[in-house]
Enzyme design. Sequence first.
Site, short mmCIF file in Angstrom:
data_model
loop_
_atom_site.label_atom_id
_atom_site.label_comp_id
_atom_site.label_asym_id
_atom_site.label_seq_id
_atom_site.Cartn_x
_atom_site.Cartn_y
_atom_site.Cartn_z
N ILE A 161 35.79 42.94 51.47
CA ILE A 161 36.84 42.66 50.49
C ILE A 161 38.10 43.27 51.12
CG2 ILE A 161 37.72 43.05 48.17
CD1 ILE A 161 34.83 43.24 47.22
N PRO A 162 38.94 42.44 51.72
CA PRO A 162 39.98 42.93 52.63
C PRO A 162 41.23 43.51 51.96
CG PRO A 162 40.06 40.55 52.51
CD PRO A 162 38.89 40.98 51.67
N CYS A 163 41.07 44.62 51.26
CA CYS A 163 42.22 45.27 50.64
C CYS A 163 43.19 45.81 51.69
CB CYS A 163 41.77 46.37 49.69
SG CYS A 163 40.78 47.65 50.46
N HIS A 164 42.73 45.95 52.93
CA HIS A 164 43.62 46.42 53.99
C HIS A 164 44.72 45.41 54.32
CE1 HIS A 164 40.52 44.07 56.11
NE2 HIS A 164 41.47 43.82 57.01
#
Length: 177
Positions: free
Chosen positions: A145-148
């Site tokens: 889950i690419p919150c970056h």
Amino acid sequence: MTPSTYRKGGKDTLIQFAITECSLGSILVARSLKGICAISFGDNPTELLNSLQDKFSKAEFIGGDLDFENVVAKVIELVEKPGTPFNLPLDIQGTVFQQRVWKMLLTIPTGTTISYTQLAEMIGNPGAVRAVANACGQNSIAVAIPCHRVVKLDGDISGYRWGIERKRLLLDREAAE
């Protein structure tokens, strides 16, 4: 795991986990029967395990087997080669709002960044920029889950649960792909 089981600390849930090393330091990967429930980075494997045990205080933990080693390898490949397709099931647990944010994060292409403001607009709640940032900070399934990929409105890199330097490395790696 169901939301009520999650709220009860993972009671009656079996969680398989492994801690290993990657280019970003120590990495913990954990899954329930439903899917991956945690991917965490850190500098201290013991702290990673303690954090997992705190989050799922009533769960039963077991180490990985050969099948799970393949899952961990796929996660590490996602870290090392961000363009790699990732199709493992996820066990996403959070509030309805957090889940909306996290599901929208899954639509951001590799190598692309958006602002917290844009993400708030994408979920149809433009006034919820702080809540969106908080949801990103609560994401416990790093990289998958690419919150970056969420940055400040001016494009600067801001907070990341696992450290700004890791966020910078992930974004640089994705930009190079």
